[in-house]
Motif scaffolding. Sequence first.
Motif, PDB file in Angstrom:
ATOM      1  N   GLN A   1      62.204  12.386  31.557  1.00  0.00           N
ATOM      2  CA  GLN A   1      61.989  13.736  31.779  1.00  0.00           C
ATOM      3  C   GLN A   1      60.891  14.300  30.812  1.00  0.00           C
ATOM      4  OE1 GLN A   1      65.345  16.218  30.901  1.00  0.00           O
ATOM      5  NE2 GLN A   1      66.007  16.174  33.094  1.00  0.00           N
TER       6      GLN A   1
ATOM      7  N   ARG B   1      72.170   9.450  33.334  1.00  0.00           N
ATOM      8  CA  ARG B   1      73.400  10.139  34.012  1.00  0.00           C
ATOM      9  C   ARG B   1      73.834   9.226  34.878  1.00  0.00           C
ATOM     10  NH1 ARG B   1      70.772  15.945  35.969  1.00  0.00           N
ATOM     11  NH2 ARG B   1      69.954  16.599  33.810  1.00  0.00           N
TER      12      ARG B   1
ATOM     13  N   PHE C   1      68.046   8.133  39.311  1.00  0.00           N
ATOM     14  CA  PHE C   1      68.424   6.804  38.655  1.00  0.00           C
ATOM     15  C   PHE C   1      69.483   7.097  37.462  1.00  0.00           C
ATOM     16  CE2 PHE C   1      63.777   7.213  39.724  1.00  0.00           C
ATOM     17  CZ  PHE C   1      63.655   6.099  40.520  1.00  0.00           C
TER      18      PHE C   1
ATOM     19  N   ARG D   1      71.781  25.827  39.923  1.00  0.00           N
ATOM     20  CA  ARG D   1      71.608  24.745  39.192  1.00  0.00           C
ATOM     21  C   ARG D   1      72.668  23.972  38.556  1.00  0.00           C
ATOM     22  NH1 ARG D   1      67.562  22.498  38.272  1.00  0.00           N
ATOM     23  NH2 ARG D   1      67.412  22.919  35.945  1.00  0.00           N
TER      24      ARG D   1
ATOM     25  N   ALA E   1      63.462  17.487  44.127  1.00  0.00           N
ATOM     26  CA  ALA E   1      63.346  18.204  43.086  1.00  0.00           C
ATOM     27  C   ALA E   1      62.160  17.713  42.164  1.00  0.00           C
ATOM     28  CB  ALA E   1      64.722  18.727  42.548  1.00  0.00           C
TER      29      ALA E   1
ATOM     30  N   GLU F   1      70.514  15.324  29.375  1.00  0.00           N
ATOM     31  CA  GLU F   1      69.456  16.394  29.543  1.00  0.00           C
ATOM     32  C   GLU F   1      68.996  16.817  28.092  1.00  0.00           C
ATOM     33  OE1 GLU F   1      69.899  20.309  29.757  1.00  0.00           O
ATOM     34  OE2 GLU F   1      70.883  19.706  27.704  1.00  0.00           O
TER      35      GLU F   1
ATOM     36  N   THR G   1      67.759  19.976  26.888  1.00  0.00           N
ATOM     37  CA  THR G   1      67.987  21.456  26.292  1.00  0.00           C
ATOM     38  C   THR G   1      69.336  21.706  25.151  1.00  0.00           C
ATOM     39  OG1 THR G   1      67.400  21.969  28.423  1.00  0.00           O
ATOM     40  CG2 THR G   1      67.925  23.634  27.004  1.00  0.00           C
TER      41      THR G   1
ATOM     42  N   GLU H   1      74.762   8.453  37.979  1.00  0.00           N
ATOM     43  CA  GLU H   1      74.949   8.840  39.342  1.00  0.00           C
ATOM     44  C   GLU H   1      74.876   7.869  40.347  1.00  0.00           C
ATOM     45  OE1 GLU H   1      72.883  12.980  40.114  1.00  0.00           O
ATOM     46  OE2 GLU H   1      71.720  12.156  38.558  1.00  0.00           O
TER      47      GLU H   1
ATOM     48  N   TYR I   1      74.583  26.709  31.433  1.00  0.00           N
ATOM     49  CA  TYR I   1      74.122  27.586  30.511  1.00  0.00           C
ATOM     50  C   TYR I   1      73.200  28.785  30.957  1.00  0.00           C
ATOM     51  CZ  TYR I   1      70.652  23.676  30.108  1.00  0.00           C
ATOM     52  OH  TYR I   1      69.744  22.636  30.436  1.00  0.00           O
ATOM     53  N   TYR I   2      72.825  28.695  32.240  1.00  0.00           N
ATOM     54  CA  TYR I   2      71.784  29.552  32.815  1.00  0.00           C
ATOM     55  C   TYR I   2      72.200  31.140  32.746  1.00  0.00           C
ATOM     56  CZ  TYR I   2      69.050  25.300  33.873  1.00  0.00           C
ATOM     57  OH  TYR I   2      68.205  24.307  33.661  1.00  0.00           O
TER      58      TYR I   2
ATOM     59  N   GLU J   1      60.746  23.919  26.001  1.00  0.00           N
ATOM     60  CA  GLU J   1      61.504  25.117  25.870  1.00  0.00           C
ATOM     61  C   GLU J   1      60.859  26.160  24.777  1.00  0.00           C
ATOM     62  OE1 GLU J   1      64.643  24.767  27.304  1.00  0.00           O
ATOM     63  OE2 GLU J   1      64.737  22.681  27.617  1.00  0.00           O
TER      64      GLU J   1
HETATM   65  P1  HAM Z   1      67.754  19.384  35.946  1.00  0.00           P
HETATM   66  O1  HAM Z   1      67.462  20.205  37.321  1.00  0.00           O
HETATM   67  O2  HAM Z   1      69.087  18.750  35.835  1.00  0.00           O
HETATM   68  O3  HAM Z   1      67.438  20.221  34.618  1.00  0.00           O
HETATM   69  O4  HAM Z   1      66.742  18.069  35.458  1.00  0.00           O
HETATM   70  C1  HAM Z   1      65.447  18.394  35.845  1.00  0.00           C
HETATM   71  C2  HAM Z   1      64.571  17.083  36.417  1.00  0.00           C
HETATM   72  O5  HAM Z   1      64.886  16.022  36.204  1.00  0.00           O
HETATM   73  C3  HAM Z   1      65.205  16.973  37.948  1.00  0.00           C
HETATM   74  O6  HAM Z   1      64.504  18.334  38.828  1.00  0.00           O
HETATM   75  C4  HAM Z   1      64.689  15.699  38.411  1.00  0.00           C
HETATM   76  O7  HAM Z   1      63.199  15.531  38.523  1.00  0.00           O
HETATM   77  C5  HAM Z   1      64.838  14.969  36.945  1.00  0.00           C
HETATM   78  N1  HAM Z   1      66.106  14.066  37.363  1.00  0.00           N
HETATM   79  C6  HAM Z   1      67.506  14.694  37.000  1.00  0.00           C
HETATM   80  N2  HAM Z   1      68.472  13.851  37.436  1.00  0.00           N
HETATM   81  C7  HAM Z   1      67.656  12.745  37.671  1.00  0.00           C
HETATM   82  C8  HAM Z   1      68.039  11.365  37.990  1.00  0.00           C
HETATM   83  N3  HAM Z   1      69.523  10.936  37.976  1.00  0.00           N
HETATM   84  N4  HAM Z   1      67.054  10.470  38.376  1.00  0.00           N
HETATM   85  C9  HAM Z   1      65.639  10.781  38.456  1.00  0.00           C
HETATM   86  N5  HAM Z   1      65.220  11.977  38.064  1.00  0.00           N
HETATM   87  C10 HAM Z   1      66.266  13.010  37.496  1.00  0.00           C
HETATM   88  C11 HAM Z   1      67.777  19.994  33.551  1.00  0.00           C
HETATM   89  O8  HAM Z   1      67.773  18.760  33.169  1.00  0.00           O
HETATM   90  C12 HAM Z   1      67.446  20.942  32.429  1.00  0.00           C
HETATM   91  N6  HAM Z   1      68.015  20.590  30.990  1.00  0.00           N
HETATM   92  C13 HAM Z   1      66.172  21.810  32.695  1.00  0.00           C
HETATM   93  C14 HAM Z   1      66.163  22.760  31.531  1.00  0.00           C
HETATM   94  C15 HAM Z   1      65.400  23.045  30.462  1.00  0.00           C
HETATM   95  N7  HAM Z   1      66.568  24.053  31.719  1.00  0.00           N
HETATM   96  C16 HAM Z   1      66.061  24.746  30.821  1.00  0.00           C
HETATM   97  N8  HAM Z   1      65.374  24.179  29.790  1.00  0.00           N
END
Ligand code: HAM
Length: 405
Positions: A127, A113, A122, A258, A280, A82, A84, A115, A262-263, A131
């Motif tokens: 992304q 990731r 994926f 979530r 999502a 991610e 952040t 997963e 860190y939230y 911020e």
């Molecule tokens: P997150 O909810 O883990 O938040 O990821 C945000 C978005 O990234 C998810 O809603 C989804 O659309 C996409 N995403 C996450 N994992 C996958 C995956 N394996 N495959 C496809 N799409 C994926 C964050 O990452 C936080 N950093 C958001 C944030 C920014 N909070 C504060 N600032």
Amino acid sequence: MKKLQAPRGTLDVLPPDGRRRLALAGIADEVLGRAGYEPFETPVFEDTEVFARGVGESTDIVQKEMFTFEDKAGRSLTLRPEATAGICRAYVEHGMHKLPQPVKVWEAGPFFRHEAPQAGRFRQFTQIDAEAIGSDDPSLDAELILLFDEILERAGTGPRRLRLSSLGTPETRAEYVEELKRFLRAREDELSEEVRSRIDQNPLRAFDADHPGTQAVMKDAPLLLDRLAPDDAEHFTAVRELLDAAGLGYEIDPTLVRGLDYYTRTVFEVESDRLGAQAALGGGGRYDGLIEELGGPPTPGVGWAAGVERILMAAGEAERDGGIDVFVAGTGRDAFVLVRQLRGSGLRAQMEQAGRSLKGQMKQADRLGARWTVILGDEIEVKDMDSGAQQRAGSVDEVVRMVGA
Ligand code: HAM
């Protein structure tokens, strides 16, 4: 010989998807840029500790999903799961708290990731992340949510739901979790086996249970949202009032959790009605303790990240691209010079480059959606592909004039 394939959970972006991705980044740049968010870039890999401390040791992401490796000097590095934590690491490293606050940035790129891959999930995904760091003003929470919604609207994702909640402070949350554990233990025999066995590890999971007995119990469960400290509750009210003023609908979901540690205060997630299990489109929230966790001065922040692949899936097939302006049916030096001249005057122009017959070239012009076809023979003919009318041109300059209109 072994058949070579892209690694599991990764994807190749083939035309026309590359263009759709660029267009989405363009929308993000425009919408975020108007509100003062500047493009930012951080490395695709970081010191593993950035995520261990930032995202949180107890999260699934850190415990199970990171691509971690050692460099040649034995340092532990991790492909970023991610954005952040890396952005906050950069904020601290470059002393950005000395700049006028808030610092508003956005970043787009690949994230990783480990997963189990499935539709919309994926191991390498993309992304767009925004911020605002250095202020806890509720207008930033509301602004970011509204900008996110505007990007989704312009991207054509269609119907979607915004779920919103507040997590308060880590202290409030810790007290609440103890209260919830006591509540669950008191009604243990009504709960599913799975929920009962995880009361200590993850009592919040009880809210998501399918088990009817557990669901009945959870109707009476205490909610974190009712336990917020007065200034956190006030902050949440202020965020809601601004969203109301902007006319953006949302659902309060007191059980919104979530996957990152860190939230603090505001959290939200946007789900598409058009996607299946992985619905999502993005999510985010406030992280007022993260910068300090990473070794910086106490500094509030708020942001979100959107999944590019999911947004494009929800938006569906792109409308067919408008096609090119000119196809030059011809080869060799004259055709080459002509397309260069056409491109130089701002037109999208292609020439024959695969040895087709004249008939094949006319078909190719059709397939490319050409507005005009220039046939280079002994004479120069210009065909209007809409009306079918064909006209002779005396010179290359005349061609440019005819098709440039
Ligand atoms: P997150 O909810 O883990 O938040 O990821 C945000 C978005 O990234 C998810 O809603 C989804 O659309 C996409 N995403 C996450 N994992 C996958 C995956 N394996 N495959 C496809 N799409 C994926 C964050 O990452 C936080 N950093 C958001 C944030 C920014 N909070 C504060 N600032």
